[in-house]
Structures are given as C-alpha cells and as structure tokens.
Design a protein around this motif. Structure first.
Motif, PDB file in Angstrom:
ATOM      1  N   VAL A  36       0.838  -1.203   0.000  1.00  0.00           N
ATOM      2  CA  VAL A  36       0.000   0.000   0.000  1.00  0.00           C
ATOM      3  C   VAL A  36       0.871   1.251   0.000  1.00  0.00           C
ATOM      4  O   VAL A  36       0.565   2.244  -0.679  1.00  0.00           O
ATOM      5  N   LEU A  37       1.978   1.200   0.743  1.00  0.00           N
ATOM      6  CA  LEU A  37       2.918   2.322   0.765  1.00  0.00           C
ATOM      7  C   LEU A  37       3.516   2.563  -0.612  1.00  0.00           C
ATOM      8  O   LEU A  37       3.636   3.716  -1.067  1.00  0.00           O
ATOM      9  N   SER A  38       3.891   1.504  -1.302  1.00  0.00           N
ATOM     10  CA  SER A  38       4.438   1.642  -2.655  1.00  0.00           C
ATOM     11  C   SER A  38       3.406   2.254  -3.598  1.00  0.00           C
ATOM     12  O   SER A  38       3.742   3.114  -4.426  1.00  0.00           O
ATOM     13  N   LEU A  39       2.159   1.835  -3.472  1.00  0.00           N
ATOM     14  CA  LEU A  39       1.092   2.404  -4.305  1.00  0.00           C
ATOM     15  C   LEU A  39       0.875   3.881  -3.985  1.00  0.00           C
ATOM     16  O   LEU A  39       0.680   4.702  -4.895  1.00  0.00           O
ATOM     17  N   ALA A  40       0.939   4.232  -2.697  1.00  0.00           N
ATOM     18  CA  ALA A  40       0.757   5.636  -2.308  1.00  0.00           C
ATOM     19  C   ALA A  40       1.894   6.506  -2.832  1.00  0.00           C
ATOM     20  O   ALA A  40       1.671   7.642  -3.265  1.00  0.00           O
ATOM     21  N   VAL A  41       3.122   5.979  -2.806  1.00  0.00           N
ATOM     22  CA  VAL A  41       4.260   6.721  -3.352  1.00  0.00           C
ATOM     23  C   VAL A  41       4.081   6.937  -4.855  1.00  0.00           C
ATOM     24  O   VAL A  41       4.357   8.020  -5.386  1.00  0.00           O
ATOM     25  N   THR A  42       3.597   5.908  -5.543  1.00  0.00           N
ATOM     26  CA  THR A  42       3.337   6.024  -6.982  1.00  0.00           C
ATOM     27  C   THR A  42       2.335   7.127  -7.280  1.00  0.00           C
ATOM     28  O   THR A  42       2.560   7.996  -8.136  1.00  0.00           O
ATOM     29  N   ASP A  43       1.219   7.116  -6.559  1.00  0.00           N
ATOM     30  CA  ASP A  43       0.182   8.124  -6.798  1.00  0.00           C
ATOM     31  C   ASP A  43       0.632   9.512  -6.350  1.00  0.00           C
ATOM     32  O   ASP A  43       0.239  10.524  -6.951  1.00  0.00           O
ATOM     33  N   LEU A  44       1.468   9.578  -5.310  1.00  0.00           N
ATOM     34  CA  LEU A  44       2.015  10.868  -4.890  1.00  0.00           C
ATOM     35  C   LEU A  44       2.900  11.458  -5.977  1.00  0.00           C
ATOM     36  O   LEU A  44       2.808  12.662  -6.292  1.00  0.00           O
ATOM     37  N   LEU A  45       3.754  10.639  -6.573  1.00  0.00           N
ATOM     38  CA  LEU A  45       4.624  11.115  -7.647  1.00  0.00           C
ATOM     39  C   LEU A  45       3.812  11.526  -8.873  1.00  0.00           C
ATOM     40  O   LEU A  45       4.174  12.470  -9.575  1.00  0.00           O
TER      41      LEU A  45
END
Length: 208
Positions: free
Chosen positions: A76-85
């Motif tokens: 979930v953290l990796s997905l959030a970083v993706t969407d943040l970028l």
C-alpha cells in the motif's frame, strides 16, 4: 469562385492561433475563453492538491505507526508513493497542457513528462496486481499466508514493480521504441513545435 474559396481558406489558416507565432512547424493552439480557463484551473488544481495530500497522509501514517509495518501495508505504501509522484510530477504539467493546449517546457522535459506518465501508471497497475495477490492468499489461504507473503517476498514484489515500470517507461520514450518503423511519418506529420504527444504505432494485422 474557386479563387475566392482558396483565398478564404488561406485566410482561415493564417488566422489560426499557433503555440509559437514566429517558428516554423508550430502546433495550432486552441484558445479557451477566460470564463472557462479559470474554473478548469481551479478544478484541476483541487484534484492535484487532493491527490498529493491524500497519498502523503497515507505515507506518513504507515511510517509513523509501527503496528502498520507489515507486508500488506508495504505494498500500500508503494502504491501511495506512486500516486504521490503522479500528483507531483505528472499532473501539474498535464493540467497546464490541457488548458493552454500547448507545451512550453521544452523537448527534454516532454520526454521526462511522458516517461514519468508511463512509468508511474505501469507501477500503479503492478502495485494493484501485487496487492490483489496478497489479498488472495490472505482470504483464500489464510494458513499459508504468513509463509507465502513474507517481508522478503513483498520487497521483491516492490522491486519488480519499479524495475519493470522504469524499463518500460525509459524504453518507450528515451529509446523511442514506439517510433520504430514510423520515424519519418512522425517527424513529418505528427511532431510540431509546442506539442508534446505520446505517439503510439498501430500494428496492422493481415485480413484473412
């Protein structure tokens, strides 16, 4: 009569707004009236801000609370970083290009922009796929879940996700794989000053 039609058509072409008035091969520009541009900027800006703040909140929460440090939340953290970028790097230039209908940030940044779009969208899809695999084992095979989905496996999923996404984005944009075989057509009929498009070559299938 033909002369009048040709001259009127030439006048329409001459009066077409361009992204760069004094450059050859400039892209045509669609000028939105002010009463449309302001609401569009406000709407797109609110979407960007909500995207950034929402995903930043998820990232801070997972980092701050140690009880959330588990394999599922790493994905979930990796997905959030993706969407943040996506919200920080890709969406603001996309907003400006959508409203202004021209690209004023240069050829190199156009490549970076398209590369980041492909890379982050691919990463988002892969992250969701790995989260689905994680949830499948958690729901359908709960007794095997902790043996199958370990921290090492989760980090391996994240590594694969970002590696594949980076290779795909870099290969398509900077190596111009999408232009193989159609370079001449692209430079003569598609590319123009003030434009930043992601050109996709269509494959022709034989008809039987």
């Amino acid at each position: 009569m033909d002369f009048r039609m040709n001259s009127s058509q030439a006048q329409i072409v001459d009066n077409t707004p361009l992204c760069y008035e004094f450059l050859n091969r400039s892209c045509p520009k669609l000028v939105y009236p002010l009463f449309l541009r302001v609401p569009l900027y406000l709407f797109f800006s609110s979407v960007v801000i909500l995207t950034v703040l929402g995903n930043l909140f998820v990232i801070i929460t997972i980092f701050h609370f140690k009880q959330l440090h588990m394999p599922t939340n790493y994905l979930v953290l990796s997905l959030a970083v993706t969407d943040l970028l996506l919200g920080v790097i890709y969406m603001p230039p996309c907003m400006v290009q959508s409203v202004e209908t021209c690209w004023y940030l240069g050829h190199l940044f156009c490549k970076i922009y398209n590369n980041s779009g492909i890379m982050l969208c691919t990463a988002s899809i892969l992250n969701l796929s790995f989260i689905s695999i994680d949830r499948y084992y958690a729901v359908c095979h709960p007794l095997l879940y902790h043996n199958k989905i370990t921290s090492f496996v989760t980090f391996l999923m994240i590594f694969i996700c970002w590696t594949v996404s980076t290779v795909v984005g870099f290969g398509i944009i900077f190596l111009e794989i999408n232009l193989l075989g159609v370079e001449e057509f692209y430079h003569e009929h598609v590319a123009c000053e003030g434009g930043c498009v992601l050109f996709q070559r269509l494959c022709a299938f034989p008809q039987w």
